[in-house]
Design a protein around this motif. Structure first.
Motif, PDB file in Angstrom:
ATOM      1  N   VAL A 125       0.842  -1.211   0.000  1.00  0.00           N
ATOM      2  CA  VAL A 125       0.000   0.000   0.000  1.00  0.00           C
ATOM      3  C   VAL A 125       0.874   1.256   0.000  1.00  0.00           C
ATOM      4  O   VAL A 125       0.632   2.185  -0.774  1.00  0.00           O
ATOM      5  N   ASN A 126       1.901   1.253   0.819  1.00  0.00           N
ATOM      6  CA  ASN A 126       2.789   2.426   0.903  1.00  0.00           C
ATOM      7  C   ASN A 126       3.581   2.670  -0.372  1.00  0.00           C
ATOM      8  O   ASN A 126       4.020   3.784  -0.623  1.00  0.00           O
ATOM      9  N   ASN A 127       3.757   1.637  -1.137  1.00  0.00           N
ATOM     10  CA  ASN A 127       4.551   1.778  -2.360  1.00  0.00           C
ATOM     11  C   ASN A 127       3.699   1.884  -3.617  1.00  0.00           C
ATOM     12  O   ASN A 127       4.224   1.807  -4.727  1.00  0.00           O
ATOM     13  N   THR A 128       2.399   2.035  -3.434  1.00  0.00           N
ATOM     14  CA  THR A 128       1.490   2.137  -4.575  1.00  0.00           C
ATOM     15  C   THR A 128       0.809   3.493  -4.524  1.00  0.00           C
ATOM     16  O   THR A 128       0.244   3.862  -3.486  1.00  0.00           O
ATOM     17  N   GLY A 129       0.862   4.257  -5.608  1.00  0.00           N
ATOM     18  CA  GLY A 129       0.374   5.628  -5.630  1.00  0.00           C
ATOM     19  C   GLY A 129      -1.112   5.773  -5.862  1.00  0.00           C
ATOM     20  O   GLY A 129      -1.588   6.851  -6.230  1.00  0.00           O
ATOM     21  N   PHE A 130      -1.856   4.706  -5.717  1.00  0.00           N
ATOM     22  CA  PHE A 130      -3.318   4.795  -5.828  1.00  0.00           C
ATOM     23  C   PHE A 130      -3.920   3.761  -4.891  1.00  0.00           C
ATOM     24  O   PHE A 130      -3.211   2.900  -4.359  1.00  0.00           O
ATOM     25  N   GLU A 131      -5.233   3.848  -4.746  1.00  0.00           N
ATOM     26  CA  GLU A 131      -5.896   2.925  -3.824  1.00  0.00           C
ATOM     27  C   GLU A 131      -6.091   1.566  -4.465  1.00  0.00           C
ATOM     28  O   GLU A 131      -6.849   1.413  -5.428  1.00  0.00           O
ATOM     29  N   LEU A 132      -5.391   0.623  -3.946  1.00  0.00           N
ATOM     30  CA  LEU A 132      -5.433  -0.751  -4.447  1.00  0.00           C
ATOM     31  C   LEU A 132      -6.598  -1.463  -3.764  1.00  0.00           C
ATOM     32  O   LEU A 132      -6.887  -1.203  -2.607  1.00  0.00           O
ATOM     33  N   ILE A 133      -7.277  -2.341  -4.489  1.00  0.00           N
ATOM     34  CA  ILE A 133      -8.292  -3.163  -3.832  1.00  0.00           C
ATOM     35  C   ILE A 133      -7.587  -4.246  -3.019  1.00  0.00           C
ATOM     36  O   ILE A 133      -6.766  -4.995  -3.548  1.00  0.00           O
ATOM     37  N   ILE A 134      -7.892  -4.268  -1.712  1.00  0.00           N
ATOM     38  CA  ILE A 134      -7.249  -5.247  -0.825  1.00  0.00           C
ATOM     39  C   ILE A 134      -8.311  -6.246  -0.355  1.00  0.00           C
ATOM     40  O   ILE A 134      -9.233  -5.866   0.367  1.00  0.00           O
ATOM     41  N   PRO A 135      -8.184  -7.485  -0.777  1.00  0.00           N
ATOM     42  CA  PRO A 135      -9.168  -8.486  -0.314  1.00  0.00           C
ATOM     43  C   PRO A 135      -9.004  -8.732   1.189  1.00  0.00           C
ATOM     44  O   PRO A 135      -7.976  -8.377   1.767  1.00  0.00           O
ATOM     45  N   GLU A 136     -10.011  -9.341   1.769  1.00  0.00           N
ATOM     46  CA  GLU A 136      -9.927  -9.607   3.216  1.00  0.00           C
ATOM     47  C   GLU A 136      -8.740 -10.491   3.561  1.00  0.00           C
ATOM     48  O   GLU A 136      -8.007 -10.227   4.502  1.00  0.00           O
ATOM     49  N   GLU A 137      -8.594 -11.536   2.783  1.00  0.00           N
ATOM     50  CA  GLU A 137      -7.470 -12.447   3.000  1.00  0.00           C
ATOM     51  C   GLU A 137      -6.420 -12.198   1.925  1.00  0.00           C
ATOM     52  O   GLU A 137      -6.724 -12.265   0.729  1.00  0.00           O
ATOM     53  N   VAL A 138      -5.209 -11.914   2.337  1.00  0.00           N
ATOM     54  CA  VAL A 138      -4.129 -11.788   1.356  1.00  0.00           C
ATOM     55  C   VAL A 138      -3.069 -12.846   1.658  1.00  0.00           C
ATOM     56  O   VAL A 138      -2.322 -12.728   2.625  1.00  0.00           O
ATOM     57  N   PRO A 139      -3.036 -13.881   0.859  1.00  0.00           N
ATOM     58  CA  PRO A 139      -2.062 -14.952   1.137  1.00  0.00           C
ATOM     59  C   PRO A 139      -0.638 -14.514   0.814  1.00  0.00           C
ATOM     60  O   PRO A 139      -0.418 -13.483   0.183  1.00  0.00           O
ATOM     61  N   THR A 140       0.286 -15.323   1.266  1.00  0.00           N
ATOM     62  CA  THR A 140       1.689 -15.097   0.908  1.00  0.00           C
ATOM     63  C   THR A 140       1.966 -15.838  -0.409  1.00  0.00           C
ATOM     64  O   THR A 140       1.492 -16.959  -0.611  1.00  0.00           O
ATOM     65  N   THR A 141       2.707 -15.177  -1.279  1.00  0.00           N
ATOM     66  CA  THR A 141       3.053 -15.770  -2.572  1.00  0.00           C
ATOM     67  C   THR A 141       3.818 -17.068  -2.379  1.00  0.00           C
ATOM     68  O   THR A 141       4.720 -17.137  -1.528  1.00  0.00           O
ATOM     69  N   ALA A 142       3.467 -18.083  -3.141  1.00  0.00           N
ATOM     70  CA  ALA A 142       4.203 -19.355  -3.063  1.00  0.00           C
ATOM     71  C   ALA A 142       5.610 -19.166  -3.614  1.00  0.00           C
ATOM     72  O   ALA A 142       5.787 -18.588  -4.676  1.00  0.00           O
ATOM     73  N   PRO A 143       6.607 -19.624  -2.891  1.00  0.00           N
ATOM     74  CA  PRO A 143       7.994 -19.457  -3.344  1.00  0.00           C
ATOM     75  C   PRO A 143       8.318 -20.390  -4.505  1.00  0.00           C
ATOM     76  O   PRO A 143       7.597 -21.351  -4.765  1.00  0.00           O
ATOM     77  N   PRO A 144       9.403 -20.108  -5.208  1.00  0.00           N
ATOM     78  CA  PRO A 144       9.839 -21.037  -6.254  1.00  0.00           C
ATOM     79  C   PRO A 144      10.317 -22.337  -5.636  1.00  0.00           C
ATOM     80  O   PRO A 144      10.755 -22.353  -4.491  1.00  0.00           O
ATOM     81  N   THR A 145      10.220 -23.405  -6.393  1.00  0.00           N
ATOM     82  CA  THR A 145      10.708 -24.689  -5.879  1.00  0.00           C
ATOM     83  C   THR A 145      12.233 -24.742  -6.005  1.00  0.00           C
ATOM     84  O   THR A 145      12.811 -24.027  -6.831  1.00  0.00           O
ATOM     85  N   PRO A 146      12.853 -25.593  -5.228  1.00  0.00           N
ATOM     86  CA  PRO A 146      14.320 -25.743  -5.351  1.00  0.00           C
ATOM     87  C   PRO A 146      14.743 -26.112  -6.774  1.00  0.00           C
ATOM     88  O   PRO A 146      15.752 -25.633  -7.278  1.00  0.00           O
ATOM     89  N   GLU A 147      13.911 -26.935  -7.447  1.00  0.00           N
ATOM     90  CA  GLU A 147      14.249 -27.336  -8.819  1.00  0.00           C
ATOM     91  C   GLU A 147      14.213 -26.131  -9.755  1.00  0.00           C
ATOM     92  O   GLU A 147      15.043 -25.995 -10.641  1.00  0.00           O
ATOM     93  N   GLU A 148      13.221 -25.270  -9.553  1.00  0.00           N
ATOM     94  CA  GLU A 148      13.131 -24.065 -10.386  1.00  0.00           C
ATOM     95  C   GLU A 148      14.341 -23.161 -10.152  1.00  0.00           C
ATOM     96  O   GLU A 148      14.945 -22.660 -11.100  1.00  0.00           O
ATOM     97  N   ILE A 149      14.654 -22.972  -8.883  1.00  0.00           N
ATOM     98  CA  ILE A 149      15.793 -22.105  -8.548  1.00  0.00           C
ATOM     99  C   ILE A 149      17.077 -22.647  -9.162  1.00  0.00           C
ATOM    100  O   ILE A 149      17.853 -21.908  -9.784  1.00  0.00           O
ATOM    101  N   GLU A 150      17.245 -23.927  -9.064  1.00  0.00           N
ATOM    102  CA  GLU A 150      18.441 -24.571  -9.607  1.00  0.00           C
ATOM    103  C   GLU A 150      18.508 -24.385 -11.124  1.00  0.00           C
ATOM    104  O   GLU A 150      19.556 -24.077 -11.688  1.00  0.00           O
ATOM    105  N   PHE A 151      17.358 -24.583 -11.772  1.00  0.00           N
ATOM    106  CA  PHE A 151      17.320 -24.412 -13.228  1.00  0.00           C
ATOM    107  C   PHE A 151      17.719 -22.993 -13.624  1.00  0.00           C
ATOM    108  O   PHE A 151      18.547 -22.784 -14.510  1.00  0.00           O
ATOM    109  N   ILE A 152      17.132 -22.017 -12.923  1.00  0.00           N
ATOM    110  CA  ILE A 152      17.414 -20.616 -13.248  1.00  0.00           C
ATOM    111  C   ILE A 152      18.892 -20.306 -13.070  1.00  0.00           C
ATOM    112  O   ILE A 152      19.525 -19.703 -13.937  1.00  0.00           O
ATOM    113  N   ARG A 153      19.445 -20.739 -11.979  1.00  0.00           N
ATOM    114  CA  ARG A 153      20.852 -20.422 -11.698  1.00  0.00           C
ATOM    115  C   ARG A 153      21.783 -21.102 -12.688  1.00  0.00           C
ATOM    116  O   ARG A 153      22.823 -20.566 -13.067  1.00  0.00           O
ATOM    117  N   ASN A 154      21.378 -22.293 -13.085  1.00  0.00           N
ATOM    118  CA  ASN A 154      22.191 -23.059 -14.013  1.00  0.00           C
ATOM    119  C   ASN A 154      22.229 -22.420 -15.401  1.00  0.00           C
ATOM    120  O   ASN A 154      23.274 -22.338 -16.045  1.00  0.00           O
TER     121      ASN A 154
END
Lengths: 256, 270, 270, 256
Positions: free
Chosen positions: A215-244
């Motif tokens: 919210v502090n980093n957005t210059g307009f009023e964002l719609i905020i749902p009641e529940e805001v989940p945490t983004t699912a992280p990348p899997t170790p396999e994905e991270i490994e692929f990217i780094r490779n």
């Protein structure tokens, strides 16, 4: 497993690609390039990957800094000029394009043209590349590596790439009902657009980021749902692929 | 067939005129005809109208050197090295006129020019301020389907300069890397200069007619310029030199620094 | 990538529907997809709308076999073997509708379809009675130049069938002879059947990406049909069989003779 | 040296090609094919020769019966789809095309569509191939192997290929001033068009043919100049070249 925010964003962008999709990656698009390669090597083996090197389905051993660079030709199936990828887009056969922007507003309109007056600009920006064309009829995913109020503005002074214009049914009324921005993926969060008003809406915040940070980093009023989940992280396999595939940290250049 | 092999100096002198609409091949920092760009600067050409899709150092150098009065473009940028400094400066100071496009319109404008038609329908643009400000893109209703599209004007370049891999002395060109708009440009322009990494015997052309991307009759001059795309890349021949481009980006932040770059890399090397 | 190698029977059964707009590759008596034509006749498809530039035995056979209700064409002829007998007979008897074009309009109609635009400006036609009778070509004034041209409607084929030289099992196609409209057709149609002389390993495609004229995603089905263009030619593979075409021309002068040809060369050979 | 009328016509057609010209030869065009090859190997080495095999400047050792046939690819420089030859034509860069016709009228209009009513034809002809398109803006040379009153008619019932329409300045008034038929070359004579009225005019009669022969075989009043010279015959070298490259008498098929 530890990961960088670039790696998280690449993983999130890759997940926007479904198997069988036809996806175009543009110029100065390191994260879309890596997202396409990740998707094709993981969950979307049957996607068709187009890019600014004008090749079909390359599988480079190492990604280049220029996303139109020669290394991107490695192991490709065919050369195809961008003109013909756009022909496919005009036929409704391109599934998705990732687009960057200097500014984004609450309806997903993007500006890459000017800050200030168009004919007497304060800052002349580089131009929108494919935006004004493809955003008129295609589904897009916007990626923003630096989420801050200078980028996320209430109203862009110049619409280079069409979002939902003034929201609601503006696109339909202009006769461009097809397409529009699907998601906005940033270094802080994932956002989409509320179906009725077409206003930008928070979907999830990245691990370690609070709703307040967004919210502090957005210059307009964002719609905020009641529940805001945490983004699912990348899997170790994905991270490994990217780094490779990216030993030179091409993925980091947009964060400098 | 006429022999078209010549020097860069002669080609630029005879085929690029002040005021010309000039299309340049390549994309970003890849296969831009940089030797030709440097020669244009050395010859002090004026009032060029540049045409290109997503351009970088080539357009920026020509603008900074005062060769340019107008630019038709979808993007001019140095990518991770920042905004194109001369493009930005000259635009902000009102010293160049901008004909802002998106990739889809500039490509199809070049394609329409190659096809010999004055305009071509394309999709998109509706709702973008690019359309509102454009003199070369207009709304259009298809009389067969009633569909709302835009028409893009053919820009009809006077000259195109592309950097390719191989050609014979008659101007039969093999283009062995990313095509971009290079082939369309060569077919669209009234005069065409092709700078190449290698001159090959005519017999090699005849052995592989399927590889002739641009037959001789489209071409006005062929110039042998090994590493002629430097500091941009040329497919399997060489990569871009990011150190040089970074140096450019830093120096060109000021007009004085830009002159220093020119002195070091354009006027010294001839 | 999906494996698309199938039998001709399956490909025609699943991809060609009654009433489809069907574009066929090749020109005159060269590289027409004749095995596919014969299979369409055997399966008794109806009300096809044929689309092609300068066609001969392929169109004439389909018309004679009662598969066709409409033809978009610039020419249908057996050249030195005479007028195309079924085309002539069915047209004169009002049994087929004709959408008469010239090469320049039918080609650009296919090209516009490939480009995803509903129409395209072309020159010519003004003063010709072809324009006066056409529903797919209309006069048009360019809003940028004021030039008087015509707009040609994109015919948007439902299916294209072309005969090519080599493809892998995924439908990456190498087209090594005269291109004609084959590549445009493959890019224009909703469904595409490619019959080929040779199936090659995918690795051969990757070794020569510049030879991939039609990448896999344009293609719906690949069918291995050696000599599949017979009695028309296939570039370096085989020449046309003028004895067979002459026999066709003579027999097809009467409906009975035409049935005899079908019996001998279409229904026997399956 | 003895020669056949086909050889004479090929020589005459070749002479319409100037060095440096870009010339297109169409389908079912054996004499134009041989004329192009003759011109390129004799007086017009710098012509560009396009044809229905979609190749540039082939130099076959033996001409094929089909003028789109594979043999015509021999020794070519490039493949180029007809679409792109037409693009050159639209840009005004194609110099000449040879056109055939079932009927020709006094203003050089040609019919290859129908005899009788268009929608209820007595004879449905094959269609005009490139005619309606190229005759609208290009210079053409019409070749007619069988000069007779059924071919040369007062007025064609259907204009497939535009000649000078109703003569005089009709083309200019329609906005198609550029182009038009330059010559008509037949088995009896050479004709052109009187500059003012655009009516067909006799230029020369072939050896052994009289002006009366031509008049009797033409279904309209031809302009006959006071002096009608005899057509210059092909040279022995030309005849030898034609026979050498055409051992199967492809040049004779239109006379059967």
């Amino acid at each position: 497993m530890e990961y960088k925010v670039s790696e998280l964003m690449i993983s999130l962008m890759a997940r926007e690609i479904k198997d069988g999709d036809k996806v175009l990656q543009g110029l100065y698009s390191p994260m879309p390039m890596l997202a396409c390669l990740l998707a094709k090597n993981f969950h979307a083996p049957n996607m068709t990957y187009f890019n600014t090197a004008d090749v079909v389905d390359p599988n480079p051993t190492e990604v280049p800094f220029s996303t139109a660079g020669p290394k991107l030709q490695e192991n490709c199936i065919a050369y195809l000029p961008l003109a013909e990828v756009f022909d496919l887009a005009q036929k409704g056969e391109l599934s998705l394009i990732f687009l960057g922007a200097a500014q984004v507003d609450m309806y997903g309109n993007t500006n890459l043209s000017v800050i200030g007056d168009y004919h007497n600009p304060k800052v002349r920006l580089p131009g929108g590349a494919a935006s004004a064309y493809l955003c008129g009829f295609m589904e897009t995913v916007i990626w923003i590596p630096k989420h801050n109020p200078k980028v996320f503005v209430e109203k862009v002074p110049f619409i280079t790439g069409q979002g939902y214009i003034n929201g609601w049914d503006t696109r339909e009324r202009l006769g461009i009902g097809r397409g529009g921005p699907r998601k906005v993926i940033t270094n802080l969060c994932v956002m989409d657009f509320e179906p009725k008003t077409k206003r930008m809406r928070l979907v999830s915040v990245h691990p370690g980021v609070t709703v307040e940070d967004v919210v502090n980093n957005t210059g307009f009023e964002l719609i905020i749902p009641e529940e805001v989940p945490t983004t699912a992280p990348p899997t170790p396999e994905e991270i490994e692929f990217i780094r490779n595939i990216d030993p030179n940290n091409v993925r980091e250049i947009e964060f400098k | 067939m006429e022999r078209k092999l010549t020097t860069l100096q002669e080609a630029i002198k005879n085929l690029v005129n002040d005021g010309d609409k000039l299309a340049l091949g390549g994309v970003g920092r890849n296969r831009c005809p940089m030797d030709a760009v440097r020669e244009i600067i050395r010859q002090g050409k004026k009032n060029l109208h540049l045409i290109g899709r997503e351009k970088g150092i080539d357009f920026d150098m020509l603008i900074g050197a005062g060769c340019v009065s107008k630019v038709s473009f979808a993007l001019v940028s140095l990518e991770e090295f920042g905004l194109a400094p001369n493009f930005r400066r000259f635009a902000q100071e009102g010293k160049i006129e901008l004909d802002e496009h998106a990739c889809g319109s500039i490509i199809n404008s070049i394609r329409a020019s190659a096809m010999g038609i004055p305009c071509i329908p394309v999709k998109g643009f509706i709702g973008s301020d690019v359309l509102r400000h454009s003199k070369t893109i207009k709304e259009f209703i298809c009389p067969f389907t009633g569909e709302k599209l835009v028409l893009v004007k053919a820009l009809n370049p006077d000259v195109a300069i592309i950097h390719a891999h191989k050609a014979d002395e008659y101007g039969n060109v093999q283009l062995l890397g990313s095509p971009w708009e290079d082939i369309y440009m060569a077919k669209a322009a009234k005069r065409v200069i092709v700078t190449v990494e290698e001159i090959i015997p005519h017999e090699e052309i005849k052995e592989n007619p399927h590889l002739t991307a641009i037959p001789y009759f489209y071409v006005s001059a062929v110039v042998h310029t090994p590493r002629g795309a430097y500091p941009t890349s040329c497919d399997s021949y060489y990569n871009y030199d990011d150190d040089n481009i970074k140096e450019y980006a830093q120096l060109a932040r000021t007009p004085e620094g830009f002159q220093e770059y020119l002195k070091k890399y354009v006027f010294q090397s001839c």
